[in-house]
Enzyme design. Sequence first.
Site, PDB file in Angstrom:
ATOM      1  CG  HIS A   1       8.501  51.227  87.389  1.00 34.49           C
ATOM      2  ND1 HIS A   1       8.985  52.263  88.153  1.00 34.49           N
ATOM      3  CD2 HIS A   1       7.160  51.423  87.303  1.00 34.49           C
ATOM      4  CE1 HIS A   1       7.983  53.060  88.516  1.00 34.49           C
ATOM      5  NE2 HIS A   1       6.861  52.559  88.030  1.00 34.49           N
TER       6      HIS A   1
ATOM      7  CG  HIS B   1       8.071  52.563  83.487  1.00 31.26           C
ATOM      8  ND1 HIS B   1       8.983  53.171  84.321  1.00 31.26           N
ATOM      9  CD2 HIS B   1       6.844  52.941  83.925  1.00 31.26           C
ATOM     10  CE1 HIS B   1       8.331  53.871  85.239  1.00 31.26           C
ATOM     11  NE2 HIS B   1       7.037  53.748  85.018  1.00 31.26           N
TER      12      HIS B   1
END
Length: 147
Positions: A100, A135
Amino acid sequence: MSRRIALASDHAAIELRRAIAAHVTARGDVVVDLGPETPESIPYPAQGAAAAKLVASGACDLGIVVCGTGQGIMMAANKVPGIRCGVCADTFSARMIRQHNDANMLALGARVLGIGLALDLVDAFLDAEFEGGRHATRVDMIKAMEG
Ligand code: RB5
Protein backbone atom coordinates in the site's frame (compact mmCIF):
# COMPACT_ATOMS: atom_id res chain seq x y z
CA MET A 1 15.44 -12.04 -10.94
CA SER A 2 17.71 -11.14 -8.09
CA ARG A 3 17.55 -7.66 -6.61
CA ARG A 4 20.16 -5.56 -4.88
CA ILE A 5 19.34 -4.99 -1.21
CA ALA A 6 21.13 -2.26 0.74
CA LEU A 7 21.77 -3.30 4.33
CA ALA A 8 23.15 -1.27 7.22
CA SER A 9 23.07 -1.21 11.00
CA ASP A 10 24.57 0.60 13.93
CA HIS A 11 26.64 -1.10 16.64
CA ALA A 12 23.49 -2.28 18.45
CA ALA A 13 22.37 -4.51 15.60
CA ILE A 14 25.44 -6.21 14.14
CA GLU A 15 24.33 -9.76 14.95
CA LEU A 16 20.86 -9.28 13.47
CA ARG A 17 22.28 -7.52 10.42
CA ARG A 18 24.60 -10.47 9.76
CA ALA A 19 21.68 -12.89 10.08
CA ILE A 20 19.67 -10.79 7.63
CA ALA A 21 22.59 -10.65 5.20
CA ALA A 22 22.90 -14.44 5.20
CA HIS A 23 19.14 -14.87 4.88
CA VAL A 24 18.72 -12.44 2.01
CA THR A 25 21.70 -13.95 0.19
CA ALA A 26 20.21 -17.44 0.63
CA ARG A 27 16.97 -16.14 -0.89
CA GLY A 28 18.92 -15.28 -4.03
CA ASP A 29 19.20 -11.52 -3.73
CA VAL A 30 22.45 -9.55 -3.69
CA VAL A 31 23.27 -7.81 -0.40
CA VAL A 32 25.17 -4.53 -0.40
CA ASP A 33 26.27 -4.55 3.25
CA LEU A 34 27.43 -1.24 4.72
CA GLY A 35 28.45 -2.80 8.02
CA PRO A 36 29.74 -2.18 10.60
CA GLU A 37 32.02 -5.17 11.12
CA THR A 38 33.43 -4.11 14.49
CA PRO A 39 31.49 -3.25 17.67
CA GLU A 40 32.65 0.33 18.13
CA SER A 41 29.86 2.86 18.38
CA ILE A 42 28.68 4.07 14.98
CA PRO A 43 25.83 6.58 14.67
CA TYR A 44 22.58 5.26 13.26
CA PRO A 45 21.83 8.48 11.31
CA ALA A 46 24.93 8.06 9.15
CA GLN A 47 24.22 4.38 8.56
CA GLY A 48 20.56 4.95 7.73
CA ALA A 49 21.36 7.77 5.34
CA ALA A 50 24.10 5.77 3.60
CA ALA A 51 21.77 2.85 2.92
CA ALA A 52 18.97 5.20 1.89
CA LYS A 53 21.19 6.95 -0.64
CA LEU A 54 21.94 3.62 -2.30
CA VAL A 55 18.20 3.02 -2.68
CA ALA A 56 17.30 6.57 -3.70
CA SER A 57 20.03 6.61 -6.36
CA GLY A 58 18.84 3.32 -7.85
CA ALA A 59 22.09 1.55 -6.97
CA CYS A 60 19.94 -0.76 -4.83
CA ASP A 61 16.33 -1.82 -5.36
CA LEU A 62 15.34 -1.96 -1.69
CA GLY A 63 16.97 -1.41 1.69
CA ILE A 64 16.90 -2.87 5.18
CA VAL A 65 18.26 -0.95 8.15
CA VAL A 66 18.63 -2.08 11.73
CA CYS A 67 19.38 -0.32 15.02
CA GLY A 68 18.37 -0.98 18.61
CA THR A 69 14.73 -0.06 18.13
CA GLY A 70 14.65 0.50 14.36
CA GLN A 71 13.23 3.95 15.04
CA GLY A 72 16.27 6.18 14.80
CA ILE A 73 17.67 4.59 11.68
CA MET A 74 14.20 4.76 10.08
CA MET A 75 13.98 8.49 10.85
CA ALA A 76 17.37 9.07 9.23
CA ALA A 77 16.53 6.99 6.15
CA ASN A 78 13.30 8.93 5.64
CA LYS A 79 15.23 12.21 5.44
CA VAL A 80 16.66 11.11 2.09
CA PRO A 81 14.35 12.22 -0.75
CA GLY A 82 12.68 9.29 -2.46
CA ILE A 83 12.80 7.04 0.60
CA ARG A 84 9.75 5.55 2.26
CA CYS A 85 10.92 3.51 5.24
CA GLY A 86 8.78 1.92 7.95
CA VAL A 87 9.65 0.21 11.21
CA CYS A 88 7.83 -3.11 11.55
CA ALA A 89 7.43 -5.66 14.31
CA ASP A 90 4.57 -7.64 12.72
CA THR A 91 4.45 -9.41 9.37
CA PHE A 92 1.15 -7.82 8.34
CA SER A 93 2.71 -4.36 8.46
CA ALA A 94 5.91 -5.53 6.79
CA ARG A 95 3.81 -6.76 3.86
CA MET A 96 1.45 -3.80 3.77
CA ILE A 97 4.14 -1.12 3.68
CA ARG A 98 5.15 -2.62 0.33
CA GLN A 99 1.63 -3.29 -0.98
CA HIS A 100 0.00 0.00 0.00
CA ASN A 101 2.80 2.48 0.78
CA ASP A 102 5.39 1.38 -1.79
CA ALA A 103 7.97 1.44 1.00
CA ASN A 104 11.43 0.93 -0.40
CA MET A 105 13.09 0.39 2.96
CA LEU A 106 12.33 -1.68 6.05
CA ALA A 107 13.66 -0.79 9.51
CA LEU A 108 13.94 -3.37 12.30
CA GLY A 109 14.80 -3.17 16.00
CA ALA A 110 17.45 -5.64 17.09
CA ARG A 111 16.63 -5.03 20.77
CA VAL A 112 12.94 -5.54 20.07
CA LEU A 113 12.81 -8.62 17.87
CA GLY A 114 14.09 -12.18 18.00
CA ILE A 115 16.04 -13.26 14.94
CA GLY A 116 13.29 -15.67 13.83
CA LEU A 117 10.63 -12.97 13.72
CA ALA A 118 13.04 -10.50 12.15
CA LEU A 119 13.74 -12.87 9.27
CA ASP A 120 10.00 -13.48 8.80
CA LEU A 121 9.56 -9.69 8.60
CA VAL A 122 12.29 -9.53 5.96
CA ASP A 123 10.50 -12.25 3.96
CA ALA A 124 7.14 -10.48 4.23
CA PHE A 125 8.69 -7.22 3.03
CA LEU A 126 10.72 -8.71 0.18
CA ASP A 127 7.94 -11.00 -1.07
CA ALA A 128 5.32 -8.25 -1.33
CA GLU A 129 4.78 -5.97 -4.33
CA PHE A 130 3.25 -2.50 -4.54
CA GLU A 131 -0.37 -2.79 -5.67
CA GLY A 132 -0.55 0.62 -7.36
CA GLY A 133 -4.03 1.83 -8.30
CA ARG A 134 -5.65 3.94 -5.58
CA HIS A 135 -2.57 3.48 -3.44
CA ALA A 136 -0.40 5.13 -6.09
CA THR A 137 -2.44 8.32 -5.80
CA ARG A 138 -1.72 8.45 -2.08
CA VAL A 139 1.95 7.62 -2.42
CA ASP A 140 2.18 10.36 -5.06
CA MET A 141 0.90 12.78 -2.41
CA ILE A 142 3.78 11.76 -0.16
CA LYS A 143 6.24 12.19 -3.02
CA ALA A 144 4.83 15.66 -3.72
CA MET A 145 5.64 16.71 -0.15
CA GLU A 146 9.32 16.33 -0.98
CA GLY A 147 9.05 19.33 -3.29
C1 RB5 B 1 21.98 2.90 20.29
O1 RB5 B 1 22.24 2.75 21.65
C2 RB5 B 1 20.49 3.10 20.06
O2 RB5 B 1 20.12 4.37 20.54
C3 RB5 B 1 20.16 2.94 18.62
O3 RB5 B 1 20.55 1.67 18.20
C4 RB5 B 1 18.69 3.03 18.23
O4 RB5 B 1 17.88 2.27 19.07
C5 RB5 B 1 18.16 4.39 18.00
O5 RB5 B 1 17.03 4.57 17.54
